[in-house]
Every structure is written in structure tokens, then in C-alpha cells.
Design an enzyme around this catalytic site. Structure first.
Site, PDB file in Angstrom:
ATOM      1  N   ASP A 235       0.808  -1.219   0.000  1.00 31.28           N
ATOM      2  CA  ASP A 235       0.000   0.000   0.000  1.00 31.28           C
ATOM      3  C   ASP A 235       0.842   1.270   0.000  1.00 31.28           C
ATOM      4  OD1 ASP A 235      -2.488  -1.210  -0.163  1.00 31.28           O
ATOM      5  OD2 ASP A 235      -2.656  -1.446   2.007  1.00 31.28           O
TER       6      ASP A 235
ATOM      7  N   ARG B  48       2.022   2.922  16.517  1.00 33.30           N
ATOM      8  CA  ARG B  48       1.405   3.999  15.731  1.00 33.30           C
ATOM      9  C   ARG B  48       1.554   5.394  16.320  1.00 33.30           C
ATOM     10  NH1 ARG B  48       2.209   1.217  11.482  1.00 33.30           N
ATOM     11  NH2 ARG B  48       0.624  -0.330  10.951  1.00 33.30           N
TER      12      ARG B  48
ATOM     13  N   ASP C 210      -5.555   1.336  12.430  1.00 36.17           N
ATOM     14  CA  ASP C 210      -4.338   2.137  12.305  1.00 36.17           C
ATOM     15  C   ASP C 210      -4.605   3.550  11.794  1.00 36.17           C
ATOM     16  OD1 ASP C 210      -2.666   0.204  13.353  1.00 36.17           O
ATOM     17  OD2 ASP C 210      -2.434  -0.798  11.422  1.00 36.17           O
TER      18      ASP C 210
ATOM     19  N   SER D 138      -0.737 -10.115   4.889  1.00 33.60           N
ATOM     20  CA  SER D 138      -0.367  -8.744   5.182  1.00 33.60           C
ATOM     21  C   SER D 138       0.230  -8.739   6.577  1.00 33.60           C
ATOM     22  CB  SER D 138      -1.610  -7.855   5.125  1.00 33.60           C
ATOM     23  OG  SER D 138      -1.345  -6.637   5.773  1.00 33.60           O
TER      24      SER D 138
HETATM   25  N1  ARG Z   1      -5.310  -5.813  14.606  1.00 33.79           N
HETATM   26  C1  ARG Z   1      -4.088  -5.282  15.063  1.00 33.79           C
HETATM   27  C2  ARG Z   1      -4.270  -3.868  15.545  1.00 33.79           C
HETATM   28  O1  ARG Z   1      -5.237  -3.268  15.241  1.00 33.79           O
HETATM   29  C3  ARG Z   1      -2.989  -5.423  14.044  1.00 33.79           C
HETATM   30  C4  ARG Z   1      -3.110  -4.550  12.870  1.00 33.79           C
HETATM   31  C5  ARG Z   1      -2.027  -4.832  11.900  1.00 33.79           C
HETATM   32  N2  ARG Z   1      -1.897  -3.725  11.037  1.00 33.79           N
HETATM   33  C6  ARG Z   1      -1.652  -3.839   9.749  1.00 33.79           C
HETATM   34  N3  ARG Z   1      -1.542  -2.721   9.084  1.00 33.79           N
HETATM   35  N4  ARG Z   1      -1.518  -4.981   9.140  1.00 33.79           N
HETATM   36  O2  ARG Z   1      -3.458  -3.335  16.240  1.00 33.79           O
END
Ligand code: ARG
Length: 398
Positions: free
Chosen positions: A14, A94, A123, A174
Site C-alpha cells: 500500500d 502507531r 491504524d 499482510s
Molecule cells: N489488529 C491489530 C491492531 O489493530 C494489528 C493490525 C495490523 N496492522 C496492519 N496494518 N496490518 O493493532
């Protein structure tokens, strides 16, 4: 001169497509900004890729130290596990990234910042709430939310523009990873009935391939912070890396979680977080020795809220800071050692000791040396049970 945009760049599908898309759609100069939170061994390759696919500048910032000190260890002191399962690796990374991206935008005189998050995840919330709190007024662009392409279409978009892509048949997932854990999503994992295939895991090996003999990890804490592994003083980064290796080798740290996202979606999330799981377990075991029952019960409530705030993108809020003030204060006697046994996918606390331990052998023993006043128990129970007896007599017939 075109406006500049600082893009949080991971080198994945992405954000790589976003470099081109920001140029085509917004006619902006893209500064690719990557943060090392212990996630990628090959940052030089990421830099090179960013420049090759059209960024005017690529910056890599090693933020592992801040990440451990200011984010991971406070979360560990709180025993933060979202919904009792997820150690919050991505969620902790993040706010730090958002902070660094905002600082870089200021330093580079950029008009906007961008991130590669989709419109379905947590995120985007964490990035934008954090940036909004720290740098209100900074324009935020979310290409992957705007472009409306499916994952397959994004792959084709990238292919057409000669952007090398990490997603292949052999690598259908991913991934988001940092020192505190690795999140694995997409592909077959979206079927919650299907067991995660072995190839989803890299850090925590299958229990049946784990060594035939158990191994012990002795972790020493000072005020709730791990400082030694097996008697050796280590900096936080090294300690977490080594524990990821040791516990992962024994198959410890796999997590399969139906998770409630902030945006209301239930999703099946697979993680591996060997060090996080062992450290939280060990930390809790030490707290069990050093905190009173009341402290433990109250801290558990704080921990749940603390984890929710982290998950929900609310790191930079007063409530999160206030709760941390409590957590930090609660750690002043959480010093000592914990022995963890790692064997075939399991980690078990098998020993603990502390100079501030509240465990008294004299009070606990059934052998010689018993210092507990047995005669006091009778009167205690009389009063302890008074309300229960009164109630049953008055109301218990019906
Ligand atoms: N579900 C987890 C969270 O919200 C992991 C997210 C993983 N992020 C990603 N961009 N693949 O923290």
C-alpha cells in the site's frame, strides 16, 4: 515548486503504491519516512526502494530506543493486553510513528502527511487521532482509503508502474511487525474456522518442532522494568530480541484472536509475540508477590482501560497519562526475579523472588515455624460472616 508530503513508508504494497498515487493525484513531492521500531532488518533496501519508485527523499529513523522506553515498557508495567489476548504491538507503534511523522513534516516544511492505512482498520484512527492531537491543522491524506482499489487492484496498479511488490502466492499475508510482536492478516486467515497455516508464523515455531528439552528464562525486573535475562544486564531492545528468539524457538507466543476493532468490525487476528507474552506473564507473577490483593484488583481494572486506550488510538490523552501515573507508582516495589519454563509451546512461571516480597513463609507454612495466630481466626470469621448470617435469618426462608 510542488508541495511536499511526508508519507509514513513501510516498503509494503500500500505505501509503495501510495508514492506513485500521491504524485499522480495530488502532484506532490513525496518524502518517504520510515521508522525502525524493530520491524525490518533491511532498512537500506527500503530506502533504495522508496527512491527508485519516485520519492524525492527517503528518511529512516531508528526509534527502537524510544519505542521500548516510552511505549513498550509502560504497556508492560500495565500488563496491557487488549481483550486479554493481544499485547498491542502495532497499536503501540502507531502513536510514536505519528509523532515522528508530524515532526518530520514540520522540519521539511511539508504541507501534508500521508499514511497507507485502509478505511477498515484501527491504524488510520491511531495515526490521525495522534497527528491531530500533536499537530492540529496538518493536512492528512490517506491514499489507501481514497483510491477505492481492492487488494488485487492495488497489486495490478503497482505492477503496471513497475513497483516491486512483496505479496506473492508464497507470501499471501499482510504483515505488520515490530519488537513487541508480529500481526498476520488476510488470505486464508479471514476464515475464523480454519487453523492458521504453519507458514503464517516466523517467530514462534510449531510446538512439535520445538526442542525436546525445556529451557528456563530468568527475568529480573527493577520497578516493573525487565533489566536482566538469565543474570545478564541487557538494554531493553536486546532483552526483547533475545527473548523473542528463545521463547519463539520453544513455540511460545502464538495468538489467534477474534478482535473487536474500533470501527465496529470483528476480525480474526493472528499474532506471534513470544517476548511480550513471556514478559507480561513474568511481570504479573512478580506483582503477585509484591502487591497486595487490593492493589492487584484495582490495577487489573486500570490495565483493561489502559489497553483499550492504546488500542483505540488515544495514547496522547490526559486519561492515558493519568492512568500511567498510577501504574508507575504501583511499580515502586516490583523488583525481583522470575523463572519461566519454556517447553513445547507453553511458558510457565515456576519461581519468583523479591527483596520486597509480601510472601511470608512463617505465615504460609503448615510446617514448623508457623507464626500465624490461629486463635484470631475464630473471631474474624464470626464478624466476617455476620452479615451473611443476618441476611439468611431475615430473608433466607424464601
Ligand atoms: N489488529 C491489530 C491492531 O489493530 C494489528 C493490525 C495490523 N496492522 C496492519 N496494518 N496490518 O493493532
Amino acid at each position: 515548486m510542488a508541495d511536499k508530503v511526508v508519507l509514513a513508508y513501510s516498503g509494503g504494497l500500500d505505501t509503495s503504491a501510495a508514492v506513485q498515487w500521491l504524485k499522480e493525484k495530488y502532484h506532490m513531492d513525496v518524502i518517504a519516512f520510515s521508522v525502525d521500531v524493530g520491524n525490518e532488518p533491511d532498512f537500506p533496501a527500503i530506502r533504495e526502494k522508496a527512491l527508485k519508485i519516485g520519492a524525492i527523499k527517503s528518511v529512516v529513523k531508528d526509534a527502537r530506543k524510544e519505542f521500548v522506553q516510552d511505549f513498550i515498557f509502560p504497556a508492560l508495567q500495565a500488563n496491557a493486553l487488549y481483550e486479554g489476548q493481544y499485547p498491542l504491538a502495532t497499536a503501540l507503534g502507531r502513536p510514536l510513528m505519528a509523532q515522528l511523522v508530524a515532526e518530520t513534516a514540520l522540519a521539511e516544511g511539508a504541507a501534508a502527511v500521508a499514511h497507507g492505512c485502509t478505511g477498515k482498520g484501527n491504524d488510520q484512527v491511531r495515526f490521525e487521532v495522534s497527528i491531530g492531537a500533536l499537530s492540529p491543522g496538518l493536512k492528512i491524506i490517506a491514499p489507501a482509503r481514497e483510491w477505492g482499489m481492492t487488494r488485487q487492484e492495488t497489486i495490478e496498479y503497482a505492477q503496471k508502474r513497475g513497483i516491486p511488490i512483496p505479496v506473492t502466492v508464497a507470501n499471501p499475508y499482510s504483515i505488520d511487525q515490530n519488537l513487541w510482536g508480529r500481526a498476520i492478516e488476510c488470505g486464508i486467515l479471514e476464515d475464523p474456522w480454519t487453523e492458521p497455516p504453519e507458514d503464517a508464523f516466523i517467530w514462534a515455531q510449531s510446538a512439535d518442532k520445538a526442542p525436546a528439552k525445556p529451557e528456563y528464562a530468568e527475568i529480573s525486573f527493577e520497578k516493573g522494568i525487565p533489566v536482566k535475562l538469565n543474570g545478564k544486564m541487557l538494554d531493553g531492545i536486546t532483552l526483547i530480541q533475545q527473548l523473542n528468539d528463545i521463547a519463539g524457538k520453544h513455540g511460545v507466543g502464538r495468538i489467534d484472536h477474534i478482535e473487536n476493532r474500533v470501527v465496529g468490525i470483528k476480525s480474526r487476528e493472528v499474532y506471534e509475540a513470544p517476548a511480550a507474552i513471556v514478559l507480561i506473564q513474568a511481570h504479573q507473577a512478580l506483582e503477585a508477590m509484591c502487591l497486595t490483593r487490593d492493589q492487584l484488583r484495582f490495577k487489573q481494572m486500570v490495565s483493561t482501560k489502559f489497553a483499550d486506550l492504546i488500542y483505540d488510538g488515544l495514547w496522547f490523552t490526559s486519561l492515558r497519562e493519568d492512568l500511567y501515573a498510577f501504574v508507575q507508582s504501583s511499580q515502586r516495589f516490583v523488583t525481583g526475579d522470575v523463572k519461566v519454563k519454556l517447553f513445547k509451546g507453553a511458558s510457565l512461571v515456576v519461581g519468583r523472588r523479591s527483596p520486597y516480597s509480601l510472601y511470608s513463609h512463617g505465615l504460609a507454612t503448615y510446617d514448623k515455624g508457623d507464626s500465624f495466630d490461629h486463635t484470631a481466626a475464630e473471631g474474624f470469621i464470626k464478624l466476617w460472616g455476620l452479615a451473611a448470617r443476618t441476611q439468611k435469618q431475615a430473608q433466607g426462608k424464601k
